[in-house]
Design an enzyme around this catalytic site. Structure first.
Site, PDB file in Angstrom:
ATOM      1  N   LEU A   1       3.337   4.186   1.630  1.00 11.71           N
ATOM      2  CA  LEU A   1       3.493   4.714   2.739  1.00 11.71           C
ATOM      3  C   LEU A   1       2.300   5.018   3.259  1.00 11.71           C
ATOM      4  CD1 LEU A   1       5.342   4.856   5.179  1.00 11.71           C
ATOM      5  CD2 LEU A   1       6.392   6.834   4.174  1.00 11.71           C
ATOM      6  N   HIS A   2       1.081   4.340   3.418  1.00 11.40           N
ATOM      7  CA  HIS A   2      -0.132   4.604   3.537  1.00 11.40           C
ATOM      8  C   HIS A   2      -0.410   3.900   4.846  1.00 11.40           C
ATOM      9  CE1 HIS A   2      -0.449   7.426   0.235  1.00 11.40           C
ATOM     10  NE2 HIS A   2       0.390   6.476  -0.437  1.00 11.40           N
ATOM     11  N   ALA A   3      -1.527   4.130   5.392  1.00 11.74           N
ATOM     12  CA  ALA A   3      -2.411   3.363   6.308  1.00 11.74           C
ATOM     13  C   ALA A   3      -1.424   2.886   7.419  1.00 11.74           C
ATOM     14  CB  ALA A   3      -3.174   2.195   5.725  1.00 11.74           C
TER      15      ALA A   3
ATOM     16  N   VAL B   1       0.908  -1.199   0.013  1.00 12.59           N
ATOM     17  CA  VAL B   1      -0.074  -0.083  -0.116  1.00 12.59           C
ATOM     18  C   VAL B   1       0.574   1.083  -0.028  1.00 12.59           C
ATOM     19  CG1 VAL B   1      -1.912  -0.775   0.935  1.00 12.59           C
ATOM     20  CG2 VAL B   1      -0.261  -0.007   2.529  1.00 12.59           C
TER      21      VAL B   1
ATOM     22  N   PRO C   1       1.262   0.999   7.479  1.00 14.45           N
ATOM     23  CA  PRO C   1       2.647   1.420   7.676  1.00 14.45           C
ATOM     24  C   PRO C   1       3.001   2.745   7.918  1.00 14.45           C
ATOM     25  CG  PRO C   1       2.093   0.118   5.544  1.00 14.45           C
ATOM     26  CD  PRO C   1       0.959   0.697   6.248  1.00 14.45           C
TER      27      PRO C   1
END
Length: 85
Positions: free
Chosen positions: A14-16, A12, A18
């Protein structure tokens, strides 16, 4: 100033999750930490909104900078978060 250039391997980007883990790790350190896309303006690694605004996708590079005592260890921890999904 120590830095690490790493390729984001999380599916994903560098989102959510992480991004949250990255920010929480950076926020625990009493030193300045920034992250940027190569050639881009650095943002605070301690701000979830700033990290999400970078819109880093899987396979893209980021440069993480830190300055102060323990910078190398912190950079290693942050690099591991984005390179080991």
């Amino acid at each position: 100033m120590p830095e690490r250039k790493v390729i984001v391997e999380s599916p994903v980007g560098l989102h959510a999750r992480p991004a949250a883990t990255f920010v929480q790790t950076a926020a625990k350190a009493p030193i300045d930490v920034t992250v940027a896309k190569p050639g881009g303006a650095p943002v605070s690694a301690k701000s979830i909104l700033s990290i999400l605004a970078l819109d880093v996708k899987n396979g893209e590079a980021i440069v993480i900078h830190a300055e102060g005592d323990g910078a190398d260890q912190l950079l290693d921890e942050l690099a591991a978060i984005v390179t080991h999904p």
